[in-house]
Write a protein that holds these residues in place. Structure first.
Motif, PDB file in Angstrom:
ATOM      1  N   LEU B  24     -30.204  -7.151 -45.411  1.00  0.00           N
ATOM      2  CA  LEU B  24     -29.345  -8.304 -45.117  1.00  0.00           C
ATOM      3  C   LEU B  24     -28.295  -7.940 -44.067  1.00  0.00           C
ATOM      4  N   PHE B  25     -27.858  -8.937 -43.312  1.00  0.00           N
ATOM      5  CA  PHE B  25     -26.699  -8.755 -42.439  1.00  0.00           C
ATOM      6  C   PHE B  25     -25.855 -10.023 -42.420  1.00  0.00           C
ATOM      7  N   VAL B  26     -24.660  -9.904 -41.865  1.00  0.00           N
ATOM      8  CA  VAL B  26     -23.660 -10.976 -41.945  1.00  0.00           C
ATOM      9  C   VAL B  26     -23.458 -11.638 -40.578  1.00  0.00           C
ATOM     10  N   VAL B  27     -23.425 -12.965 -40.578  1.00  0.00           N
ATOM     11  CA  VAL B  27     -23.066 -13.727 -39.380  1.00  0.00           C
ATOM     12  C   VAL B  27     -21.829 -14.560 -39.718  1.00  0.00           C
ATOM     13  N   GLU B  28     -20.812 -14.526 -38.865  1.00  0.00           N
ATOM     14  CA  GLU B  28     -19.583 -15.263 -39.162  1.00  0.00           C
ATOM     15  C   GLU B  28     -19.328 -16.381 -38.153  1.00  0.00           C
ATOM     16  N   LEU B  84     -27.962 -13.179 -43.821  1.00  0.00           N
ATOM     17  CA  LEU B  84     -29.293 -13.411 -43.248  1.00  0.00           C
ATOM     18  C   LEU B  84     -30.183 -12.204 -43.475  1.00  0.00           C
ATOM     19  N   GLU B  85     -31.486 -12.456 -43.531  1.00  0.00           N
ATOM     20  CA  GLU B  85     -32.448 -11.361 -43.645  1.00  0.00           C
ATOM     21  C   GLU B  85     -32.609 -10.669 -42.298  1.00  0.00           C
ATOM     22  N   ILE B  86     -32.664  -9.342 -42.333  1.00  0.00           N
ATOM     23  CA  ILE B  86     -32.963  -8.592 -41.110  1.00  0.00           C
ATOM     24  C   ILE B  86     -34.459  -8.736 -40.831  1.00  0.00           C
ATOM     25  N   PRO B  87     -34.843  -9.265 -39.675  1.00  0.00           N
ATOM     26  CA  PRO B  87     -36.272  -9.463 -39.423  1.00  0.00           C
ATOM     27  C   PRO B  87     -36.955  -8.137 -39.084  1.00  0.00           C
ATOM     28  N   THR B 132     -27.294   2.172 -31.571  1.00  0.00           N
ATOM     29  CA  THR B 132     -26.495   1.568 -32.641  1.00  0.00           C
ATOM     30  C   THR B 132     -27.171   0.296 -33.172  1.00  0.00           C
ATOM     31  N   ASP B 133     -26.908  -0.014 -34.429  1.00  0.00           N
ATOM     32  CA  ASP B 133     -27.607  -1.102 -35.113  1.00  0.00           C
ATOM     33  C   ASP B 133     -27.134  -2.485 -34.642  1.00  0.00           C
ATOM     34  N   ALA B 134     -28.068  -3.302 -34.207  1.00  0.00           N
ATOM     35  CA  ALA B 134     -27.736  -4.655 -33.708  1.00  0.00           C
ATOM     36  C   ALA B 134     -27.199  -5.553 -34.823  1.00  0.00           C
ATOM     37  N   TYR B 135     -27.394  -5.139 -36.091  1.00  0.00           N
ATOM     38  CA  TYR B 135     -26.939  -5.970 -37.215  1.00  0.00           C
ATOM     39  C   TYR B 135     -25.588  -5.504 -37.766  1.00  0.00           C
ATOM     40  N   LEU B 147     -27.947 -13.154 -30.525  1.00  0.00           N
ATOM     41  CA  LEU B 147     -28.828 -12.324 -31.347  1.00  0.00           C
ATOM     42  C   LEU B 147     -29.948 -13.156 -31.968  1.00  0.00           C
ATOM     43  N   SER B 148     -29.711 -14.460 -32.140  1.00  0.00           N
ATOM     44  CA  SER B 148     -30.725 -15.326 -32.751  1.00  0.00           C
ATOM     45  C   SER B 148     -31.882 -15.622 -31.793  1.00  0.00           C
TER      46      SER B 148
END
Lengths: 245, 245
Positions: B24-28, B84-87, B132-135, B147-148
């Protein structure tokens, strides 16, 4: 050992009010201090935790890391910190691109734009009076040594542009395509505030408005950061000059 | 009202370890959440302090600002936050520029590069596994909704580039002049780590090395930030395409 009053003075320089009161600002890191020491800037004091190879011993004061931590504005302090006089800059006359900033608010953006100007050999940036202070520690840090080589002038940009004898190019989302528009040899290029762009009053002085076109079928990315836009516009201008060589 | 365990879970997503554990990751921010809701991303939960006009009431949970402050990664939280789910992305085949990142470390730089890619209609970024992690919340924030729309793939870039049938263009300080070098129609462009540039092993796979030239007599600005360099290179490529139209 640094006196408590000296520490308090340096700490106060995070605020514009005190930078103006003492007419001083802070540069951190030996590399940047070196660049300023070979410039027109006047260095008042240098504090370092290590010997500085390019200076005489009487030109700086050795302090311990605890003291450096107290006066540094960085999360991870570098080796040295200097106090410099804020110069009183006047507008000089230059050819080519004249970079003008209208109410840029983020010190990191301003620093990045100063670094870009230096990269492209632009020797002056004309800022509206409401533009963030170039001597803010974050702007200085993000400009790296480039602040020592670019003449930053805060002035009434309306007056400057209203009396301009060369074209004034503005930027927004609905202007002419940057890539296919003919650019003059000498011109002002105006970059606007992060949220609101170039203000209406100033935009009325523009002879032309440029836009960086979006590509792809969806065209959904809403905007580019103002420092990025500045970089892309400067690059386009110098790319054309380079191709004509 | 959010449960303590839910708050703890969301807070843990600042760390890559827990993002990978929960996938999972966070979108604000409602604006970004809207962009993700019109994408292939799967939204697991949305928490908002205000009604969300483009969603049904059962698609999100109203929470108070105190709870939002606990789960937000921002100093000044926006109105809403989504999980959101990490794809699991695979490399797709595209024409034009193929953007490849070698060990980019700063999440802000990665986010800015994602936003740039989206602006120029680039649908994919291929990242080395150490990039580095995009999420990461900072990367997501700095990429904004972009990112979407960009397919981010973490893979062994050595394998990808070693088997490439199109030119591999690297970047450093001593390559050919970006502005006067002919660019192929389809190519990989490789951007390197902030401190060390493109790694030696990967550089040996490059068919050509490009440099953004410095201007002016002194040429002292030491480097441009990697995100800025990426923007300038992409701009130069798309500028040439636009001029040929």
């Amino acid at each position: 050992m640094l006196s408590a009053s000296k520490i308090k003075l340096i700490q106060s320089l995070s605020k514009k009010k005190y930078r103006q009161k003492y007419n001083l600002f802070v540069v951190e890191g030996i590399k940047s201090i070196k660049e300023f020491s070979f410039s027109k800037f006047s260095i008042k004091s240098i504090y370092s935790t290590i010997p500085i190879p390019f200076l005489n011993e009487n030109q700086y004061q050795i302090i311990n890391f605890e003291d450096l931590k107290k006066i540094s504005f960085l999360t991870t302090p570098h080796d040295a910190l200097a106090l410099l006089e804020i110069p009183s800059n006047n507008i000089n006359s230059f050819k080519g691109i004249q970079l003008v900033l209208d109410e840029i608010q983020d010190p990191g953006n301003l620093g990045t734009i100063i670094r870009l100007a230096d990269w492209y050999g632009i020797k002056q940036i004309i800022c509206s009076k409401g533009t963030t202070d170039a001597y803010n520690p974050k702007a200085v840090q993000s400009a790296m040594g480039s602040l020592s080589r670019v003449n930053i002038v805060y002035t009434d940009i309306h007056g400057v542009l209203a009396n301009s004898k060369i074209p004034v190019l503005g930027t927004d989302m609905k202007g002419e395509n940057l890539y296919t528009t003919e650019l003059p040899e000498n011109f002002y290029i105006l970059m606007g505030n992060e949220g609101n762009g170039v203000s209406k009053e100033i935009k009325s002085l523009c002879t032309q408005i440029l836009t960086i076109p979006r590509f792809g079928s969806e065209q959904k990315a809403e905007s580019l950061n103002v420092a990025m836009s500045t970089g892309i516009i400067l690059s386009e201008f110098y790319s054309r000059i380079e191709k004509l060589k």
